[in-house]
Design a protein around this motif. Sequence first.
Motif, mmCIF file in Angstrom:
data_model
loop_
_atom_site.group_PDB
_atom_site.id
_atom_site.type_symbol
_atom_site.label_atom_id
_atom_site.label_comp_id
_atom_site.label_asym_id
_atom_site.label_seq_id
_atom_site.Cartn_x
_atom_site.Cartn_y
_atom_site.Cartn_z
ATOM 1 N N VAL A 19 0.836 -1.207 0.000
ATOM 2 C CA VAL A 19 0.000 0.000 0.000
ATOM 3 C C VAL A 19 0.866 1.251 0.000
ATOM 4 C CG1 VAL A 19 -1.640 1.341 1.373
ATOM 5 C CG2 VAL A 19 -1.986 -1.102 1.068
ATOM 6 N N SER A 20 1.936 1.242 0.778
ATOM 7 C CA SER A 20 2.808 2.418 0.839
ATOM 8 C C SER A 20 3.456 2.693 -0.513
ATOM 9 C CB SER A 20 3.880 2.220 1.914
ATOM 10 O OG SER A 20 4.784 1.180 1.545
ATOM 11 N N VAL A 21 3.884 1.624 -1.204
ATOM 12 C CA VAL A 21 4.501 1.803 -2.528
ATOM 13 C C VAL A 21 3.489 2.349 -3.525
ATOM 14 C CG1 VAL A 21 5.548 0.603 -4.476
ATOM 15 C CG2 VAL A 21 6.257 0.032 -2.149
ATOM 16 N N VAL A 22 2.298 1.776 -3.530
ATOM 17 C CA VAL A 22 1.268 2.200 -4.496
ATOM 18 C C VAL A 22 0.867 3.643 -4.261
ATOM 19 C CG1 VAL A 22 -1.095 1.808 -5.259
ATOM 20 C CG2 VAL A 22 0.409 -0.135 -4.849
ATOM 21 N N ILE A 23 0.569 3.983 -3.014
ATOM 22 C CA ILE A 23 0.116 5.342 -2.709
ATOM 23 C C ILE A 23 1.217 6.356 -2.986
ATOM 24 C CG2 ILE A 23 -0.671 6.884 -0.887
ATOM 25 C CD1 ILE A 23 -2.732 4.879 -1.910
ATOM 26 N N PHE A 24 2.422 6.061 -2.578
ATOM 27 C CA PHE A 24 3.531 6.985 -2.802
ATOM 28 C C PHE A 24 3.767 7.204 -4.291
ATOM 29 C CE2 PHE A 24 7.890 8.421 -3.103
ATOM 30 C CZ PHE A 24 8.031 9.267 -2.024
ATOM 31 N N SER A 25 3.697 6.123 -5.071
ATOM 32 C CA SER A 25 3.945 6.237 -6.509
ATOM 33 C C SER A 25 2.847 7.021 -7.204
ATOM 34 C CB SER A 25 4.055 4.836 -7.128
ATOM 35 O OG SER A 25 5.098 4.098 -6.526
ATOM 36 N N ILE A 26 1.591 6.716 -6.874
ATOM 37 C CA ILE A 26 0.473 7.404 -7.526
ATOM 38 C C ILE A 26 0.502 8.894 -7.230
ATOM 39 C CG2 ILE A 26 -2.042 7.657 -7.547
ATOM 40 C CD1 ILE A 26 -2.258 4.668 -7.180
ATOM 41 N N LEU A 266 -11.237 12.527 9.400
ATOM 42 C CA LEU A 266 -10.194 12.158 8.446
ATOM 43 C C LEU A 266 -10.644 12.382 7.009
ATOM 44 C CD1 LEU A 266 -8.760 8.845 9.961
ATOM 45 C CD2 LEU A 266 -7.779 11.136 10.039
ATOM 46 N N GLY A 267 -11.932 12.192 6.740
ATOM 47 C CA GLY A 267 -12.432 12.418 5.390
ATOM 48 C C GLY A 267 -12.273 13.859 4.956
ATOM 49 N N THR A 268 -12.649 14.777 5.829
ATOM 50 C CA THR A 268 -12.485 16.205 5.533
ATOM 51 C C THR A 268 -11.022 16.568 5.373
ATOM 52 O OG1 THR A 268 -14.495 16.685 6.806
ATOM 53 C CG2 THR A 268 -13.023 18.529 6.337
ATOM 54 N N LEU A 269 -10.182 16.028 6.247
ATOM 55 C CA LEU A 269 -8.739 16.284 6.156
ATOM 56 C C LEU A 269 -8.184 15.769 4.838
ATOM 57 C CD1 LEU A 269 -6.076 17.189 7.497
ATOM 58 C CD2 LEU A 269 -5.925 14.893 8.499
ATOM 59 N N LEU A 270 -8.634 14.589 4.404
ATOM 60 C CA LEU A 270 -8.135 14.005 3.161
ATOM 61 C C LEU A 270 -8.575 14.822 1.949
ATOM 62 C CD1 LEU A 270 -6.613 11.687 1.812
ATOM 63 C CD2 LEU A 270 -8.748 10.390 1.773
ATOM 64 N N VAL A 271 -9.821 15.251 1.933
ATOM 65 C CA VAL A 271 -10.318 16.055 0.806
ATOM 66 C C VAL A 271 -9.535 17.355 0.687
ATOM 67 C CG1 VAL A 271 -12.289 17.368 -0.060
ATOM 68 C CG2 VAL A 271 -12.625 15.065 0.809
ATOM 69 N N ASN A 272 -9.366 18.044 1.805
ATOM 70 C CA ASN A 272 -8.619 19.304 1.784
ATOM 71 C C ASN A 272 -7.164 19.090 1.370
ATOM 72 O OD1 ASN A 272 -10.926 20.662 2.671
ATOM 73 N ND2 ASN A 272 -10.351 20.477 4.830
ATOM 74 N N SER A 273 -6.582 17.987 1.796
ATOM 75 C CA SER A 273 -5.183 17.708 1.449
ATOM 76 C C SER A 273 -5.032 17.391 -0.031
ATOM 77 C CB SER A 273 -4.662 16.535 2.290
ATOM 78 O OG SER A 273 -4.743 16.821 3.673
ATOM 79 N N ILE A 274 -6.011 16.699 -0.601
ATOM 80 C CA ILE A 274 -5.962 16.394 -2.033
ATOM 81 C C ILE A 274 -6.078 17.680 -2.850
ATOM 82 C CG2 ILE A 274 -7.196 15.266 -3.927
ATOM 83 C CD1 ILE A 274 -7.899 13.032 -1.988
ATOM 84 N N GLU A 275 -6.942 18.585 -2.422
ATOM 85 C CA GLU A 275 -7.130 19.833 -3.163
ATOM 86 C C GLU A 275 -5.859 20.668 -3.194
ATOM 87 O OE1 GLU A 275 -10.402 21.709 -1.272
ATOM 88 O OE2 GLU A 275 -11.928 20.477 -2.287
ATOM 89 N N ARG A 276 -5.096 20.661 -2.109
ATOM 90 C CA ARG A 276 -3.890 21.482 -2.074
ATOM 91 C C ARG A 276 -2.610 20.670 -2.293
ATOM 92 N NH1 ARG A 276 -5.892 22.271 3.553
ATOM 93 N NH2 ARG A 276 -4.996 20.607 4.834
ATOM 94 N N ARG A 277 -2.785 19.370 -2.640
ATOM 95 C CA ARG A 277 -1.651 18.494 -2.934
ATOM 96 C C ARG A 277 -0.672 18.418 -1.756
ATOM 97 N NH1 ARG A 277 -1.542 17.068 -8.107
ATOM 98 N NH2 ARG A 277 0.659 16.473 -7.990
ATOM 99 N N ASP A 278 -1.234 18.188 -0.615
ATOM 100 C CA ASP A 278 -0.439 18.045 0.602
ATOM 101 C C ASP A 278 -0.019 16.576 0.734
ATOM 102 O OD1 ASP A 278 0.753 18.267 3.043
ATOM 103 O OD2 ASP A 278 -0.894 19.365 3.993
ATOM 104 N N TYR A 279 1.074 16.207 0.078
ATOM 105 C CA TYR A 279 1.500 14.816 -0.013
ATOM 106 C C TYR A 279 1.659 14.125 1.345
ATOM 107 C CZ TYR A 279 2.501 15.524 -4.996
ATOM 108 O OH TYR A 279 2.402 15.763 -6.334
ATOM 109 N N PRO A 280 2.370 14.692 2.295
ATOM 110 C CA PRO A 280 2.578 13.978 3.568
ATOM 111 C C PRO A 280 1.274 13.620 4.267
ATOM 112 C CG PRO A 280 4.082 15.835 3.379
ATOM 113 C CD PRO A 280 3.106 15.979 2.261
ATOM 114 N N VAL A 281 0.287 14.517 4.251
ATOM 115 C CA VAL A 281 -0.977 14.241 4.922
ATOM 116 C C VAL A 281 -1.746 13.148 4.187
ATOM 117 C CG1 VAL A 281 -3.206 15.202 5.621
ATOM 118 C CG2 VAL A 281 -1.125 16.553 5.897
ATOM 119 N N ILE A 282 -1.774 13.210 2.861
ATOM 120 C CA ILE A 282 -2.479 12.190 2.082
ATOM 121 C C ILE A 282 -1.909 10.804 2.375
ATOM 122 C CG2 ILE A 282 -3.024 11.385 -0.239
ATOM 123 C CD1 ILE A 282 -2.876 14.283 -1.171
#
Length: 317
Positions: A19-26, A266-282
Amino acid sequence: MLTYICKRILSVIPVLAVVSVVIFSIIHLTPGNPARAILGPEASAEAVAALAEEMGLNRPIVVQYFSWLGSVLTGDLGYSPFLNRPVTEAIAGNLVPTLQLSTLALLVAVAIAVPLGTLAARYRGSIVDSLTQGVTLFGLAAPSFVLGLLLMLTFAVNLRVLPVAGYTNPFTDPLEGLRYLILPAISLGGVLAAFLTRTTRAAVMDVLMADYIDAARSRGVVEGRLLFRHTLRNAGLPILTVIGLTFGSLVTGSLVTETIFNIPGLGTLLVNSIERRDYPVIQGVVLLATLLYLLVNLVVDLLYAVVDPRIRYSEEK
């Protein structure tokens, strides 16, 4: 049992690694520059390049991955430049609302599904069974956000008995916190109750057709005792499996519900992080969600022996 627990814990490690490899790569192969997102569109190319160099984004992706993985193994999920704090603190601040909502939603689903599915199986072919199947069919077809909007319109806008959206920690103010969580919990748990009801009905029907149930009836066992003590307990394994998977999906799938009801989870945090491309949080949120899902499944497996004493885990497993 101890050997089985150790094997299951060890089996989690390769899953998390994949999972870590897939998420990090994507995340790192998607178009866009996080340095540009941090500095804004007006920043100069030199400033963006300097920040990218400082964040290590110019290094090969393999080097970036192992650097990040080494930090994760020490408990450091990184630092969010957008939130200006460590990722672990950001996740810890948003984890409690998600767990509270998921737990309450699961209680709603179980409270609806287990009695309803049991009665539908007992009176199969009757009006009770037909109505149950119709309601569950609607629940399976209706997305949770549609039910959430209908609940919001009815109880918050028209009747004004519950708040429209927001969040209050139940540990701080139990009554007010519960009022804010009722509608999202029903929205999230009501849809999942449809699937759990069908599972309960099918499992109970299988047990009711067993010979030992007919033998118990011939001995004069009271129908209520027969249904809820003997039948439901023997049908507990598939029900318990679905409950475990349901809780895992609640934790990982409450994204839309938290957004609609403005719950800082966590859902709200994830959505906001995706919008601003906050890689570490995602990366941190996805890894935590995966770990929670695996832990829930481990607990469910261990509870099998409690529900059905015939199950014993040996070293061969």
